[in-house]
Design a protein around this motif. Structure first.
Motif, short mmCIF file in Angstrom:
data_model
loop_
_atom_site.label_atom_id
_atom_site.label_comp_id
_atom_site.label_asym_id
_atom_site.label_seq_id
_atom_site.Cartn_x
_atom_site.Cartn_y
_atom_site.Cartn_z
N CYS A 293 4.86 -4.27 0.67
CA CYS A 293 3.93 -3.19 0.36
C CYS A 293 4.53 -1.82 0.72
CB CYS A 293 2.63 -3.42 1.13
SG CYS A 293 1.44 -2.11 0.93
N GLN A 294 5.16 -1.76 1.88
CA GLN A 294 5.75 -0.48 2.31
C GLN A 294 6.89 -0.05 1.40
OE1 GLN A 294 4.43 -1.02 6.95
NE2 GLN A 294 6.56 -1.34 6.45
N LEU A 295 7.67 -1.02 0.93
CA LEU A 295 8.74 -0.68 -0.02
C LEU A 295 8.15 -0.18 -1.33
CD1 LEU A 295 11.05 -3.76 0.68
CD2 LEU A 295 11.64 -1.38 1.15
N VAL B 249 -2.88 1.72 -0.05
CA VAL B 249 -3.04 0.50 0.77
C VAL B 249 -3.06 0.91 2.24
CG1 VAL B 249 -1.98 -1.67 1.52
CG2 VAL B 249 -1.91 -1.03 -0.90
N HIS B 250 -2.10 1.71 2.63
CA HIS B 250 -2.03 2.13 4.03
C HIS B 250 -3.12 3.16 4.37
CE1 HIS B 250 1.57 -0.26 4.16
NE2 HIS B 250 1.49 -0.20 5.48
N GLY B 251 -3.61 3.86 3.36
CA GLY B 251 -4.76 4.74 3.59
C GLY B 251 -5.98 3.93 4.02
N PRO C 125 -5.48 -8.15 11.35
CA PRO C 125 -4.12 -7.65 11.58
C PRO C 125 -3.67 -6.73 10.44
CG PRO C 125 -4.22 -10.05 11.78
CD PRO C 125 -5.53 -9.61 11.21
N HIS C 126 -2.82 -5.78 10.78
CA HIS C 126 -2.36 -4.80 9.79
C HIS C 126 -1.77 -5.49 8.55
CE1 HIS C 126 -0.55 -1.21 8.12
NE2 HIS C 126 0.59 -1.86 8.05
N GLY C 127 -0.93 -6.49 8.79
CA GLY C 127 -0.29 -7.17 7.65
C GLY C 127 -1.31 -7.83 6.74
N MET D 112 4.34 -9.35 3.58
CA MET D 112 3.58 -8.60 2.56
C MET D 112 3.48 -7.12 2.96
SD MET D 112 2.63 -10.28 -0.17
CE MET D 112 1.05 -9.81 -0.90
N ASP D 113 3.39 -6.86 4.26
CA ASP D 113 3.39 -5.47 4.72
C ASP D 113 4.71 -4.79 4.35
OD1 ASP D 113 2.65 -3.11 6.00
OD2 ASP D 113 3.25 -3.83 7.99
N ALA D 114 5.83 -5.50 4.61
CA ALA D 114 7.15 -4.93 4.28
C ALA D 114 7.26 -4.66 2.78
CB ALA D 114 8.26 -5.87 4.73
FE FE2 Z 1 2.36 -1.28 7.02
#
Ligand code: FE2
Length: 391
Positions: free
Chosen positions: A195-197, A260-262, A274-276, A191-193
């Motif tokens: 989200c980053q995309l 999201v990353h903010g 965890p970050h993810g 989900m992190d990946a």
């Molecule tokens: Fe991330």
């Protein structure tokens, strides 16, 4: 058109590439430190491979996400052992720790000297020592980024050491390494990946290079993530996730991210989450809020067309109207969260009483300024409340 683009110098991707670690290490150094998390057996295999190639190798286990103390301890060990090669093996935490150690060995000093926001923010002026990134969780893309995220628990914030010098000399991606990763980690990292995309494709820092890479990842990640979660022996799904995650690192390093990353920086530093897991819990809510704010600002805002493209890729229905494709994307993200059993932030101790403080801290995070539209405090607060409740 004007842009700058950086990426790791050499990428070796595919099944069996891990076995090349020894042969590659031999040309790069004599004394290695392997910074790892996850499987100890895998770390020992890496150690045996480098030893068989004639190097001395030490292991450093990174526990949890790296803190100033972790990075400084690993750096001290590396200095004592006169290490000239760092290997980062595992999830993003191990890889970021390795990246930071390589930078400190090249530049001298300690983590706080170079950290943004909470540290002294000195610029890195010299190259990192040579380091190799070997991801295993296929989520953070840390193997392809030029920053290391480090926690300063006493200051309640996570911040980066950053610089082009931090890019890995070699990125070695072997999808087979994902077989042993717990499904929960695959879900959160994946989900992190994704989200980053999404965030880098809709970032106001997006450009032609990052667009191409993000699209390549976005074509694969939505379906591959579900398949990899269901069956970690699914070689095609793991390969697609490994590629998508690495691409997400390349895009975020050049295009920036978003809200999201903010939020991820202060939440990760103030709660044991965890970050993810943070990104997974927030992603559907942030996309919904961004779309609403963009639609309110202008029906034809160009970022809406970008969200629509992502929706078409997740749906594989090219004929849908932009509005339908966007609505589908939002629904898809909520369903994906449910399918992957993504927990709300309340599961990690985040409560409504924390909302105002976290919103104020998130404003200061570097990712927030790349969000495609400025979300006011009331909107950010409602997004966070929804992610806490999982509603
Ligand atoms: Fe991330």
């Amino acid at each position: 058109m004007k842009f700058e683009f950086v990426a790791p110098a050499r990428i070796l991707f595919g099944s069996g590439q891990f076995e090349r670690l020894g042969e590659l290490s031999k040309t790069l150094g004599k004394r290695a430190l392997i910074v790892f998390n996850g499987s100890e057996a895998l770390a020992n295999t890496a150690k045996d491979q480098t030893a068989a190639a004639g190097l001395t190798a030490n292991l450093f286990r990174q526990r949890g996400e790296p803190t100033v103390g972790d990075v400084d301890s690993a750096t001290e060990l590396a200095r004592k052992e006169q290490v000239d090669l760092i290997v980062g093996l595992g999830g993003g935490s191990a890889i970021d720790a390795a990246k930071a150690v390589a930078a400190l060995l090249g530049n001298g000093g300690s983590a706080l000297d170079y950290m943004e926001v909470v540290g002294r923010g000195q610029k890195l002026t010299r190259p990192s020592i040579t380091w190799i990134a070997i991801p295993t969780t296929f989520g953070t893309g840390a193997e392809a980024t030029k920053n290391a995220v480090i926690g300063a628990p006493d200051r309640g914030f996570k911040a980066s050491i950053r610089g082009e010098q931090m890019l890995a000399k070699i990125v070695l991606v072997d999808p087979i390494l994902g077989h042993g990763v717990p499904s929960k980690v695959i879900a959160q990292s994946g989900m992190d990946a994704l989200c980053q995309l999404i965030e880098s494709y809709t970032s106001n820092g997006a450009g032609p290079m990052t667009d191409g890479l993000a699209m390549t990842g976005l074509k694969r990640a939505p379906s591959a993530l579900k398949r990899a979660y269901r069956d970690r022996q699914d070689a095609d799904a793991l390969s697609d996730m490994a590629l998508s995650a690495m691409l997400s690192g390349m895009t975020l390093a050049n295009a920036g991210l978003g809200a999201v990353h903010g939020f991820a920086a202060p939440l990760g530093a103030n709660f044991p989450v965890p970050h993810g897991a943070v990104c997974a819990a927030l992603l559907p809510h942030v996309v919904r809020a961004n779309v609403a704010a963009l639609r309110a600002s202008s029906k034809d805002h160009p970022t809406l067309a970008r969200y629509a493209e992502i929706g078409r890729m997740a749906r594989i229905a090219p004929a849908a109207s932009d509005a339908d494709a966007i609505d589908f994307l939002i629904q898809f993200l909520f369903e994906l969260s449910r399918d992957l059993y993504i927990q709300p932030l309340s599961a990690f101790g985040v409560e409504d009483k924390d909302v105002d403080r976290i919103v104020a801290l998130a404003r200061k995070a570097s990712s927030m300024r790349f969000n495609p539209i400025v979300l006011d405090d009331a909107v950010l607060a409602s997004v966070l409340r929804a992610a806490i409740a999982g509603a």
